[in-house]
Write an enzyme that holds these catalytic residues in place. Structure first.
Site: not given
Length: 395
Positions: A86, A175, A236
């Site tokens: 990924r 995502h 974040r």
């Protein structure tokens, strides 16, 4: 085809070994809270589960230990046929999975500034895997690929167009493997045609994003040029006033790197609570009476609900709301609070189903007469990466 999948996140490392087209992995595992005293490695072996404390260890050490344990327990008896990774950000260079070579590595590295919490760790996972399996083909699967269907009015920023034309400044979304998988899984579980559906998918974990999926295609999403935009996350900030950056630079004399570290690594749940980036820890402190932790949880839920409601503009309404990711799948109190804010969308939560994460009800956590359906779908990004890796190598 034996495929090892590595999903290297900002503070976690997931891995799974898939054999052929089987939907379940031969083995899987996860290292979480990496770089902290609470870091641990969990291995789900065919006949046993291992839990190993690895305090303060980082991604490289966790991956090497995991591979060593797979060999030791004779789960990995041969070299894998492929390794799928990924990779969060492919910029405009990658619109599909790519075979990893020197050129691909250079391009991925050139995108590090767009995903400073993820791309460097993803590259690290690739390089370590290349050392361990030097003769095995490796494929990068990009989070940004699923969102290539965003229309122009959704991905352009309201700044001079030359910044997009000359520098690729636009909203990319992330995502993607997770949103794509859970949308199709929801359609399969609830037996509705994804080609005629209005889905909002919310991936809530240390990183958080939500995506509007109309008829199976991503049409808007909360993350943008980088994974910093959108929802409140573990460390974040999510959406902020752009003028804050000017204020921090002019009034507090902060450098670009200091501002980046502040917004990417010191904000979100961690910054608001002053305690932790982990929702479980924040909830514990909130239950013990910590106002800051309680407010961090409330802001997380409120901002998530506000963004989910906004995404229904892109879909023209809501049929199905999906919760996935570490928080979305496991924290029923967060789901309940978010849905309290969204009752006007026809989401009537079932107080018995939600604490059980929809088990025995196909994941559904709303009442049977609810106009819209909310469902918990465990994400299986690794399975999607394994399938895309095989497709990339064999067409």
């Amino acid at each position: 085809m034996l495929t090892l999948v590595l999903n290297t996140g900002s503070s976690s490392l997931r891995f799974a070994l898939y054999d052929g087209s089987a939907p379940e992995p031969v083995t899987s595992g996860m290292a979480e809270r990496l770089g902290t005293p609470g870091a641990r490695l969990e291995l789900d072996l065919p006949e046993q589960e291992l839990e190993i404390d690895i305090p303060d260890e980082l991604h490289e050490q966790a991956l090497r230990l995991a591979i060593s344990k797979l060999h030791e327990h004779k789960v990995l008896k041969q070299q894998p046929d492929a390794v799928g990774h990924r990779v969060v950000h492919g910029g405009e260079h990658f619109t599909a999975p790519a075979l990893i070579n020197d050129e691909a590595l250079q391009i991925i590295e050139s995108c590090n500034h767009l995903a400073p919490l993820h791309n460097p760790s993803g590259l690290l996972g690739i390089k370590v895997a290349q050392q361990i399996f030097p003769d095995t083909p490796q494929v990068a699967v990009f989070d940004t690929s699923f969102h290539q269907t965003l229309p122009e009015h959704a991905y352009l920023y309201a700044i001079p167009r030359e910044f997009y034309s000359n520098h690729g400044v636009r909203r990319y979304g992330f995502h993607g493997s997770s949103h794509g998988y859970v949308a199709q899984a929801a359609a399969d579980q609830l037996a509705f045609p994804i080609e005629q559906s209005r889905i909002i998918s919310s991936h809530l974990g240390n990183g958080c994003s939500a995506t509007a999926i109309l008829n199976g295609k991503s049409v808007d999403t909360t993350m943008g040029l980088t994974p910093l935009e959108g929802l409140v996350m573990g460390t974040r900030s999510g959406d902020i006033d752009p003028g804050l950056l000017i204020f921090l630079g002019e009034q507090l004399n902060m450098s670009i790197q200091e501002i980046s570290d502040l917004l990417n690594k010191q904000s979100g749940l961690l910054g608001l609570s002053g305690q932790s980036n982990d929702m479980r820890t924040c909830r514990k402190h909130a239950d013990d009476g910590c106002h800051e932790a309680a407010m961090a949880v409330e802001i997380f839920c409120y901002r998530a609900a506000k963004s989910l409601a906004a995404l229904t503009v892109a879909t023209g309404g809501l049929d199905t709301l999906i919760f996935t990711g570490g928080i979305g799948e496991n924290d029923f109190r967060t789901r309940a609070r978010i849905m309290e804010h969204l009752q006007h969308l026809g989401l009537n939560i079932d107080p018995e189903r939600n604490p059980n994460h929809g088990k025995n009800h196909r994941g559904v956590i709303t009442c049977d007469d609810s106009p819209a359906t909310a469902v918990v779908i465990p994400t299986r990004e690794e399975l999607m990466i394994a399938r895309l890796t095989e497709q990339t190598l064999h067409g």
